[in-house]
Enzyme design. Sequence first.
Site, PDB file in Angstrom:
ATOM      1  N   HIS A 183       0.855  -1.187   0.000  1.00  8.41           N
ATOM      2  CA  HIS A 183       0.000   0.000   0.000  1.00  8.41           C
ATOM      3  C   HIS A 183       0.890   1.236   0.000  1.00  8.41           C
ATOM      4  O   HIS A 183       1.948   1.234   0.634  1.00  8.41           O
ATOM      5  CB  HIS A 183      -0.903   0.003   1.243  1.00  8.41           C
ATOM      6  CG  HIS A 183      -2.076   0.900   1.098  1.00  8.41           C
ATOM      7  ND1 HIS A 183      -2.011   2.248   1.345  1.00  8.41           N
ATOM      8  CD2 HIS A 183      -3.342   0.646   0.686  1.00  8.41           C
ATOM      9  CE1 HIS A 183      -3.191   2.777   1.114  1.00  8.41           C
ATOM     10  NE2 HIS A 183      -4.019   1.843   0.700  1.00  8.41           N
ATOM     11  N   ASP A 186      -7.910  -5.230  -0.158  1.00  2.06           N
ATOM     12  CA  ASP A 186      -8.383  -6.121  -1.227  1.00  2.06           C
ATOM     13  C   ASP A 186      -8.027  -7.586  -0.983  1.00  2.06           C
ATOM     14  O   ASP A 186      -8.490  -8.457  -1.708  1.00  2.06           O
ATOM     15  CB  ASP A 186      -7.783  -5.693  -2.572  1.00  2.06           C
ATOM     16  CG  ASP A 186      -8.318  -4.347  -2.993  1.00  2.06           C
ATOM     17  OD1 ASP A 186      -9.536  -4.160  -2.898  1.00  2.06           O
ATOM     18  OD2 ASP A 186      -7.523  -3.484  -3.381  1.00  2.06           O
TER      19      ASP A 186
HETATM   20  C1  LIG Z   1      -0.589  -0.591  -4.077  1.00  3.16           C
HETATM   21  C2  LIG Z   1       0.785  -0.364  -4.680  1.00  3.16           C
HETATM   22  C3  LIG Z   1       0.616   0.222  -6.093  1.00  3.16           C
HETATM   23  C4  LIG Z   1       1.496   0.671  -3.815  1.00  3.16           C
HETATM   24  O1  LIG Z   1       2.816   0.661  -4.106  1.00  3.16           O
HETATM   25  P1  LIG Z   1       3.769   1.952  -4.200  1.00  3.16           P
HETATM   26  O2  LIG Z   1       3.681   2.768  -2.981  1.00  3.16           O
HETATM   27  O3  LIG Z   1       3.518   2.656  -5.489  1.00  3.16           O
HETATM   28  O4  LIG Z   1       5.140   1.260  -4.157  1.00  3.16           O
HETATM   29  P2  LIG Z   1       5.900   0.586  -5.342  1.00  3.16           P
HETATM   30  O5  LIG Z   1       4.972  -0.056  -6.316  1.00  3.16           O
HETATM   31  O6  LIG Z   1       6.858   1.611  -5.866  1.00  3.16           O
HETATM   32  O7  LIG Z   1       6.676  -0.557  -4.562  1.00  3.16           O
HETATM   33  C5  LIG Z   1       7.773  -0.329  -3.669  1.00  3.16           C
HETATM   34  C6  LIG Z   1       8.577  -1.611  -3.546  1.00  3.16           C
HETATM   35  O8  LIG Z   1       7.772  -2.643  -2.953  1.00  3.16           O
HETATM   36  C7  LIG Z   1       7.572  -3.720  -3.873  1.00  3.16           C
HETATM   37  N1  LIG Z   1       6.164  -4.106  -3.821  1.00  3.16           N
HETATM   38  C8  LIG Z   1       5.109  -3.284  -3.611  1.00  3.16           C
HETATM   39  N2  LIG Z   1       3.972  -3.998  -3.622  1.00  3.16           N
HETATM   40  C9  LIG Z   1       4.321  -5.272  -3.852  1.00  3.16           C
HETATM   41  C10 LIG Z   1       3.580  -6.446  -3.990  1.00  3.16           C
HETATM   42  N3  LIG Z   1       2.256  -6.445  -3.932  1.00  3.16           N
HETATM   43  N4  LIG Z   1       4.247  -7.595  -4.233  1.00  3.16           N
HETATM   44  C11 LIG Z   1       5.577  -7.612  -4.312  1.00  3.16           C
HETATM   45  N5  LIG Z   1       6.342  -6.507  -4.190  1.00  3.16           N
HETATM   46  C12 LIG Z   1       5.719  -5.349  -3.968  1.00  3.16           C
HETATM   47  C13 LIG Z   1       7.898  -3.128  -5.243  1.00  3.16           C
HETATM   48  O9  LIG Z   1       8.305  -4.125  -6.159  1.00  3.16           O
HETATM   49  C14 LIG Z   1       9.001  -2.163  -4.892  1.00  3.16           C
HETATM   50  O10 LIG Z   1      10.182  -2.917  -4.661  1.00  3.16           O
HETATM   51  P3  LIG Z   1      11.626  -2.291  -5.018  1.00  3.16           P
HETATM   52  O11 LIG Z   1      11.791  -1.139  -4.077  1.00  3.16           O
HETATM   53  O12 LIG Z   1      12.534  -3.425  -4.747  1.00  3.16           O
HETATM   54  O13 LIG Z   1      11.568  -1.870  -6.439  1.00  3.16           O
HETATM   55  C15 LIG Z   1       1.588  -1.689  -4.744  1.00  3.16           C
HETATM   56  O14 LIG Z   1       1.857  -2.162  -3.463  1.00  3.16           O
HETATM   57  C16 LIG Z   1       0.895  -2.742  -5.586  1.00  3.16           C
HETATM   58  O15 LIG Z   1       0.958  -2.696  -6.830  1.00  3.16           O
HETATM   59  N6  LIG Z   1       0.215  -3.734  -4.911  1.00  3.16           N
HETATM   60  C17 LIG Z   1      -0.497  -4.775  -5.624  1.00  3.16           C
HETATM   61  C18 LIG Z   1      -1.816  -4.241  -6.130  1.00  3.16           C
HETATM   62  C19 LIG Z   1      -2.810  -4.046  -5.017  1.00  3.16           C
HETATM   63  O16 LIG Z   1      -3.007  -4.892  -4.171  1.00  3.16           O
HETATM   64  N7  LIG Z   1      -3.478  -2.871  -5.060  1.00  3.16           N
HETATM   65  C20 LIG Z   1      -4.506  -2.527  -4.106  1.00  3.16           C
HETATM   66  C21 LIG Z   1      -4.090  -1.375  -3.270  1.00  3.16           C
HETATM   67  S1  LIG Z   1      -5.271  -1.049  -1.987  1.00  3.16           S
END
Ligand SMILES: CC(C)(COP(=O)(O)OP(=O)(O)OC[C@H]1O[C@@H](n2cnc3c(N)ncnc32)[C@H](O)[C@@H]1OP(=O)(O)O)[C@@H](O)C(=O)NCCC(=O)NCCS
Length: 377
Positions: free
Chosen positions: A260, A314
Site C-alpha cells: 500500500h 483487497d
Molecule cells: C498498491 C501499490 C501500487 C502501492 O505501491 P507503491 O507505494 O507505489 O510502491 P511501489 O509499487 O513503488 O513498490 C515499492 C517496492 O515494494 C515492492 N512491492 C510493492 N507492492 C508489492 C507487492 N504487492 N508484491 C511484491 N512486491 C511489492 C515493489 O516491487 C518495490 O520494490 P523495489 O523497491 O525493490 O523496487 C503496490 O503495493 C501494488 O501494486 N500492490 C499490488 C496491487 C494491489 O493490491 N493494489 C490494491 C491497493 S489497496
Amino acid sequence: MPHDFMPGLAGVPAAKSSVSDVDGQRGILEYRGIRIEELCAKSSFLETAFLLLLGRLPAKSELDQFVGDITHHRRIKYGIVDLIKCLPEQGHPMDALQAAVAALGMFYPGRNVKDIDNNYWSAVRLIAKLPTIVAAYARLRRGDDHIPPRDDLNFCQNFLYMLSERAPEKVWSETLDVCLILHAEHTMNASTFTGMVTASTLADPYTVVASSIGALKGPLHGGANEEVVEMLKEIGTPARVRPYLERKLKDEQKIMGLGHRVYKVKDPRASVLQSLCERLFRECGPSPLYEVALEVERISAELLEGKGIYPNVDFYSGIIYDKMGIEVEFFTPIFAMARVAGWLAHWFEQLRENKLFRPDQIYEGEHNRPYVPLEKR
Ligand SMILES: CC(C)(COP(=O)(O)OP(=O)(O)OC[C@H]1O[C@@H](n2cnc3c(N)ncnc32)[C@H](O)[C@@H]1OP(=O)(O)O)[C@@H](O)C(=O)NCCC(=O)NCCS
C-alpha cells in the site's frame, strides 16, 4: 516557485480535509475521527455514510430520516434499466456502472451544485441507486429480469435480494454491511482525487461519481480484489503457495492484495475483514481460498520481510464475496457502492472552498522546432 517532482504525487497534499485520516505507520484509519474498528462493531453503512457526508453521527430521528430517504430513492427509471439492457453481456460491470451513473444525471436536471439542498438529494440518489444498478446489470446480462428494490429490506438485505431474488440470511447481510463500512472512505486515494478534480470544474455529482468509478476500476486500485481471488484460485492449495510466490518475486511481479502506498504495516481493514472471514466460515462452512490466503500472508511476510508490504483491504474482501456466491467481476462495483459515500463527502467538502485543479508540469520537450513540410519528412 519551482517544486520537486513527486511521481504519483506521493506525499503531496492535494487538499485540506476532515473526512478521514490514515496513520500508515501505526495502521490506524479514522472516519471523522472515529476508528473504523469501532464503526464496524457498532455502526451501519448508512449511519457511517451520514457521518462521512455531514461530519457527525446522526441523532435517532436524523438517521431514520436519512435511511427513509435512501430507501425511497432506490428505484431506477425504466430508461436506465433499458440502457443497462443494451450493454454487452460480456462487458465489465464497472463499465456498465460508470455508463449508468453518467446517464443517471440526465434524469435529474437539478445540476446547480451551489444549491445545497439539491446536493443532499443528489447524494441520497447516488448512494441509493448504485446497488440497484449493479444488481440490475448482474441479472439483465444473463437474461434474467431486473428485480426492483423491496422497501421492507434494509440496504444490504435489499442488495442481496435484488441479486438473487431471495432475502438473504442475516449473517450475509451483516457481513456485507461491515464490508461497505470498511470500503466507504480512504483519504486522498486515486478515485477520490479523480472525483475532486472533476468536481473542481463544478461538474454535476453524477459526472463526479462516474469519473471516480473509472479511476476505481484499475487493477492498482479497486480492481485488485478481483485479481486476488483469481490468484488464490490459480495457486489452489496451501502447499503450492511458496513456489508460486518465489516465482512471482523472481520475475519481479507484484503479489496482488499486498502493499500500500500509505500503510507500511498490515492495513487495519484487512484485519477486520480477516475476522469477518473467520466468523463467516465458522457459521457457513470453510473456504479453500481462505486457507491459501493465510499461507500467502505467512510466506510473503517471510519473503518480503523488511519491505513494509502486508495485506491491504483487497486481500480478504474478495474471499468473502466469493463465499457469498457473488461473481468476481462484481467485487469492484460493490467497492464503488460503498466508496460513493466517501467520494460525495469530499465533494461536499470541496464545494465549500472550491478551487479549480490546475497543477503544473515539468516540460521535457523541445522548443522552436521547425515545421517540416509533409513531402520532406
Ligand atoms: C498498491 C501499490 C501500487 C502501492 O505501491 P507503491 O507505494 O507505489 O510502491 P511501489 O509499487 O513503488 O513498490 C515499492 C517496492 O515494494 C515492492 N512491492 C510493492 N507492492 C508489492 C507487492 N504487492 N508484491 C511484491 N512486491 C511489492 C515493489 O516491487 C518495490 O520494490 P523495489 O523497491 O525493490 O523496487 C503496490 O503495493 C501494488 O501494486 N500492490 C499490488 C496491487 C494491489 O493490491 N493494489 C490494491 C491497493 S489497496
